[in-house]
Write a protein that holds these residues in place. Structure first.
Motif, PDB file in Angstrom:
ATOM      1  N   ARG A   1     -96.357   9.277 -74.974  1.00 21.06           N
ATOM      2  CA  ARG A   1     -95.071   8.692 -74.561  1.00 21.06           C
ATOM      3  C   ARG A   1     -94.607   9.214 -73.215  1.00 21.06           C
ATOM      4  O   ARG A   1     -94.097   8.457 -72.381  1.00 21.06           O
ATOM      5  N   ILE A   2     -94.785  10.528 -72.998  1.00 22.68           N
ATOM      6  CA  ILE A   2     -94.264  11.146 -71.765  1.00 22.68           C
ATOM      7  C   ILE A   2     -94.982  10.615 -70.514  1.00 22.68           C
ATOM      8  O   ILE A   2     -94.308  10.187 -69.565  1.00 22.68           O
ATOM      9  N   PRO A   3     -96.300  10.587 -70.442  1.00 20.71           N
ATOM     10  CA  PRO A   3     -96.939  10.054 -69.233  1.00 20.71           C
ATOM     11  C   PRO A   3     -96.649   8.572 -69.013  1.00 20.71           C
ATOM     12  O   PRO A   3     -96.454   8.148 -67.876  1.00 20.71           O
ATOM     13  N   VAL A   4     -96.564   7.806 -70.094  1.00 16.55           N
ATOM     14  CA  VAL A   4     -96.237   6.381 -69.951  1.00 16.55           C
ATOM     15  C   VAL A   4     -94.815   6.228 -69.415  1.00 16.55           C
ATOM     16  O   VAL A   4     -94.551   5.373 -68.560  1.00 16.55           O
ATOM     17  N   PHE A   5     -93.927   7.096 -69.872  1.00 14.86           N
ATOM     18  CA  PHE A   5     -92.552   7.079 -69.376  1.00 14.86           C
ATOM     19  C   PHE A   5     -92.527   7.343 -67.872  1.00 14.86           C
ATOM     20  O   PHE A   5     -91.818   6.669 -67.122  1.00 14.86           O
TER      21      PHE A   5
END
Lengths: 143, 230
Positions: free
Chosen positions: B84-88
């Motif tokens: 989720r964090i890198p996609v964010f």
């Protein structure tokens, strides 16, 4: 030395295979992007059906419940089984009763030791022996 | 008669030895790097064992197919929460550029221009010689012909730098998450094959024990007697 050569060999191998591995990783990255999007929409769907992906799966809850039930049953079984009670025991020495018979199986003498005086227990009483012999003879005559 | 033997001078020999040593060191470094990566990935793959242990202990898994289905679902969920964090960050970077373009106009050429200014160039002319006529050997360090140029006074330059940082971090982290997902899925297949393997030797021993058969082998003396008789 062998480990060093093995490491060198692995280095050569992975240097040659690196382009293929890179292609596999890139292809799998594209697949994992699709997986991410799928899981994103699945989470939205689960939210509207009252579930949350962060919670444990149903099968995990069932497994924990099953294990807990088994543990409780084991505890109940242990509680039912009586624990061994250690009692104070007294040992009593039993002196052997000596029975003497002749060849035909006719009773000759019986030595019953008395419990109070151990010296009496060791040797047979002569008078009792004679009496027993006479009784044994009488029995033979009758037969 | 043509002389096919190569004539090497002392300096050529030294350069060749140095090149060989550098190559060996490089190969050894790559080998140890691969070992390190394998060790890290095996630690990441232990998630499969930890997540499936209680389920197998409670005997709620029916068969190999069920095991793989449940394990893959767990792996996907773990991947989703870690990615989720890198996609964010990727989406945030793209969103900033999109918002700027909505205001200024849809022209992406400024990104390419500022990224080109960030690059540096080296002058490789007159840096080396050709050993044996074909092996390039570095004799002098190359000259820096262009240094990176930062435009901190322009808004679109700042946006370009933020976009670059966000995208680089997001892409690298996402690739790492997807590699971990791949390793876990491979581990699922491996563990399911090992756990549900139909072992005939184990089956034979179990059946023999159930029947109460005498499986203790005769001792040496008895073995001698048996051999003499046969």
């Amino acid at each position: 030395m062998f480990d060093f050569l093995k490491t060198c060999g692995q280095g050569i191998l992975y240097l040659i295979l690196s382009p293929i591995l890179l292609i596999i990783v890139l292809v799998y990255t594209v697949y994992s992007l699709a997986v991410f999007l799928f899981m994103f929409f699945k989470r939205i769907f689960m939210f509207f059906s009252g579930e949350d992906m962060k919670d444990e799966m149903k099968i995990d809850k069932l497994a924990k419940l099953h294990i807990k039930q088994q543990d409780e049953e084991d505890e109940v079984k242990k509680a039912i089984q009586p624990s061994p009670v250690i009692e104070k025991t007294t040992t009593t020495l039993v002196q052997p009763i000596i029975i003497q018979t002749d060849q035909n199986g006719v009773l000759k003498s019986v030595q019953i030791p008395s419990s109070n005086n151990p010296s009496e227990n060791s040797l047979p009483n002569e008078s009792s022996l004679i009496e027993n012999k006479e009784e044994a003879k009488e029995e033979e005559d009758e037969l | 008669m043509i002389n096919l033997l190569l004539k090497l001078s002392e300096s050529d020999k030294r350069v060749l030895i140095a090149l060989c040593l550098v190559l060996i060191i490089l190969l050894v470094l790559i080998g140890y790097l691969v070992k390190l990566i394998k060790h890290i990935l095996s630690k990441k793959a232990d998630f499969v064992d930890n997540s499936m242990y209680d389920l197998l202990d409670a005997e709620v898994i029916l068969n190999k197919k069920h095991f793989r289905k449940v394990s893959w679902e767990k792996n996907r969920r773990k991947f989703y929460f870690s990615a989720r964090i890198p996609v964010f960050f990727i989406l945030l970077s793209m969103l900033t550029i999109f918002i700027y373009m909505c205001v200024v106009g849809f022209d992406l050429s400024f990104i390419g221009k500022y990224n080109k200014d960030l690059s540096f160039a080296l002058d490789w002319e007159n840096t080396g010689e050709l050993l044996l006529g074909f092996i390039p050997v570095l004799a002098r360090w190359p000259q820096v012909s262009k240094v990176p140029l930062f435009h901190f006074d322009k808004v679109d330059a700042w946006l370009t730098y933020i976009f670059d940082l966000g995208m680089i971090y997001g892409i690298i982290h996402f690739i790492l998450c997807s590699i971990v997902l791949l390793i876990r899925n491979i581990r699922t297949i491996k563990v399911s094959n090992e756990y549900y393997k139909k072992d005939l030797n184990a089956l034979k021993e179990a059946k023999l024990q159930a029947r109460g058969v005498h499986i203790k082998k005769p001792d040496e003396e008895l073995t001698k007697v048996i051999k003499e008789e046969t």
